[in-house]
Design a protein around this motif. Structure first.
Motif, PDB file in Angstrom:
ATOM      1  N   GLU A  31       0.856  -1.314  -0.024  1.00  0.00           N
ATOM      2  CA  GLU A  31       0.085  -0.012  -0.042  1.00  0.00           C
ATOM      3  C   GLU A  31       0.902   1.190  -0.091  1.00  0.00           C
ATOM      4  N   LEU A  32       2.289   1.090  -0.461  1.00  0.00           N
ATOM      5  CA  LEU A  32       2.911   2.478  -0.642  1.00  0.00           C
ATOM      6  C   LEU A  32       2.285   3.466  -1.445  1.00  0.00           C
ATOM      7  N   THR A  33       1.661   3.082  -2.651  1.00  0.00           N
ATOM      8  CA  THR A  33       1.264   3.854  -3.674  1.00  0.00           C
ATOM      9  C   THR A  33      -0.063   4.580  -2.897  1.00  0.00           C
ATOM     10  N   ARG A  34      -0.913   3.786  -2.508  1.00  0.00           N
ATOM     11  CA  ARG A  34      -2.227   4.160  -1.986  1.00  0.00           C
ATOM     12  C   ARG A  34      -1.827   5.334  -0.791  1.00  0.00           C
ATOM     13  N   ARG A  35      -0.973   4.999   0.056  1.00  0.00           N
ATOM     14  CA  ARG A  35      -0.675   6.082   1.091  1.00  0.00           C
ATOM     15  C   ARG A  35       0.145   7.113   0.746  1.00  0.00           C
ATOM     16  N   GLU A  36       1.093   7.104  -0.399  1.00  0.00           N
ATOM     17  CA  GLU A  36       1.753   8.237  -0.941  1.00  0.00           C
ATOM     18  C   GLU A  36       0.851   9.263  -1.663  1.00  0.00           C
ATOM     19  N   ALA A  37      -0.305   8.743  -2.202  1.00  0.00           N
ATOM     20  CA  ALA A  37      -0.921   9.605  -3.011  1.00  0.00           C
ATOM     21  C   ALA A  37      -1.344  11.130  -2.767  1.00  0.00           C
TER      22      ALA A  37
END
Ligand SMILES: Cc1cc2nc3c(=O)[nH]c(=O)nc-3n(C[C@H](O)[C@H](O)[C@H](O)COP(=O)(O)O)c2cc1C
Ligand SMILES: CC(C)CC(=O)C(=O)O
Length: 355
Positions: A31-37
């Motif tokens: 979930e790096l991309t979800r959290r970074e958005a």
């Protein structure tokens, strides 16, 4: 983050079943991309104009032949009956009341014709390439006949991304929800397989869908300038920069980083739209200044729907539209045409813990 988005999310956490909540909230992989958005939008800072007449702010625009009151669109998200008994019909009513364009998901949980009837405003239909081409072709034609004014072909989902936090829970009632739109010509037990993602789809599908329906076809899920150009060369009438809410490939570049590259590559040929982590008027203003013609909201609409049905969706879209008008005025931009690239600059190291 808008206070309303936070409040509706908190309410949604109270009212949603645990499986539905996990399905909506989760992202792929770690979930790096979800959290970074969301944070990625705050890597930009505004460069406001002063002493400009901003007494009246006009948020209207023309997008692929449709006149819109606001550049905020509803992103295609699946299975709204998990959030509210009135499902996509309520979302359509809320979007229309706010003058916002709805993008109806190929995985809607109500017949698209019922949603179309409720949609007093303009709407687009999102298409997934399906293993049985009769399914995506049939849906595209039905959507055109029911009044959709464009198709959005999602290009980032040859397979559904693995989401460790929700995959094991499953989605209650999913077979019925898939069959409601895709299974008309099939036995109920065959509908899910036929409507499954087709991993061999190529950009040829863009021209095929355009020829079949006569509608403009946007491609969603693009994160590179050269890939955007390939889609436009293949006939795409628009591009949606998107990480799919961090639900497909984890560790991709955030939409906020990919957007300028895509705008530089194709922004003079077709409209470029963006979604992912947009939660406030300031986020939207930043996206527009980076060259997006309009933006889409995913999870915030699901929280709004769960929290308050059609009225909740309307409140969300009205509030964020009003928030956008306010920050445009303070930035010295009274129209969307005045929201230009000089209004933002990227900073390398945002202050991590402002005091
Ligand atoms: C629960 C959920 C379901 C989604 N379903 C679809 C879908 O059916 N089709 C599609 O193209 N994108 C789908 N998306 C991606 C959204 O269209 C959009 O790209 C993303 O949610 C934007 O990020 P945000 O949630 O941070 O606003 C889905 C996203 C979520 C959270
Ligand atoms: C059924 C899924 C393919 C819908 C989707 O796009 C998602 O959950 O992100």
């Amino acid at each position: 983050m808008s206070a309303l988005v936070d409040a509706q999310h908190a309410r949604a956490r109270e009212v949603l079943g645990s499986e539905a909540l996990a399905y909506y909230e989760s992202g792929a992989g770690a979930e790096l991309t979800r959290r970074e958005a969301e944070a990625a939008w705050s890597h930009y800072r505004l460069r406001p104009r002063v002493l400009t007449d901003v007494a009246a702010v006009d948020l209207s625009l023309d997008l692929l032949g449709t006149h819109l009151a606001t550049p905020l669109l509803v992103a295609p998200t699946a299975y709204h009956r998990l959030a509210h008994p009135d499902g996509e019909v309520a979302t359509a009513r809320g979007a229309a009341a706010a003058g916002a364009l709805l993008t109806l998901s190929a995985r809607a949980s109500q017949p698209l014709e019922s949603v179309a009837q409720a949609a007093a405003g303009p709407w687009w239909f999102q298409v997934y390439a399906t293993r049985d081409p009769a399914v995506h072709r049939g849906l595209a034609v039905r959507a055109r006949d029911a009044g959709a004014t464009a198709l959005v072909l999602t290009g980032d989902t040859p397979f559904v991304g693995r989401k460790p936090l929700s995959d094991s829970l499953g989605i209650p009632g999913i077979e019925d929800m898939v069959a409601v739109n895709s299974g008309a010509h099939l036995r109920p037990d065959a509908a899910t397989d036929a409507a499954d993602q087709w991993p061999s789809a190529t950009t040829d599908l863009v021209a095929e869908l355009a020829a079949l329906t006569g509608l403009p076809v946007l491609v969603k899920g693009v994160l590179r300038g050269d890939e955007a150009a390939r889609c436009v060369d293949a006939g795409a009438a628009g591009i949606v920069v998107s990480t799919h809410g961090g639900r497909q490939l984890d560790r991709v570049v955030p939409s906020a980083v990919a957007l300028p590259e895509v705008v530089a590559a194709v922004g003079d040929r077709v409209p470029v739209l963006v979604d992912g982590g947009l939660r406030s008027g300031l986020d939207v203003l930043t996206a527009l200044a980076l060259g997006a013609r309009a933006v889409l909201l995913g999870r915030p609409v699901l929280w709004a729907l769960a929290a308050g049905g059609a009225a909740g969706v309307r409140e969300l879209l009205d509030t964020l539209t009003d928030d956008l008008a306010h920050v445009m005025a303070l930035a010295g931009a009274p129209t969307l045409d005045a929201v230009t690239a000089d209004l933002v600059t990227r900073i390398e190291r945002p202050v991590e813990r402002p005091v």
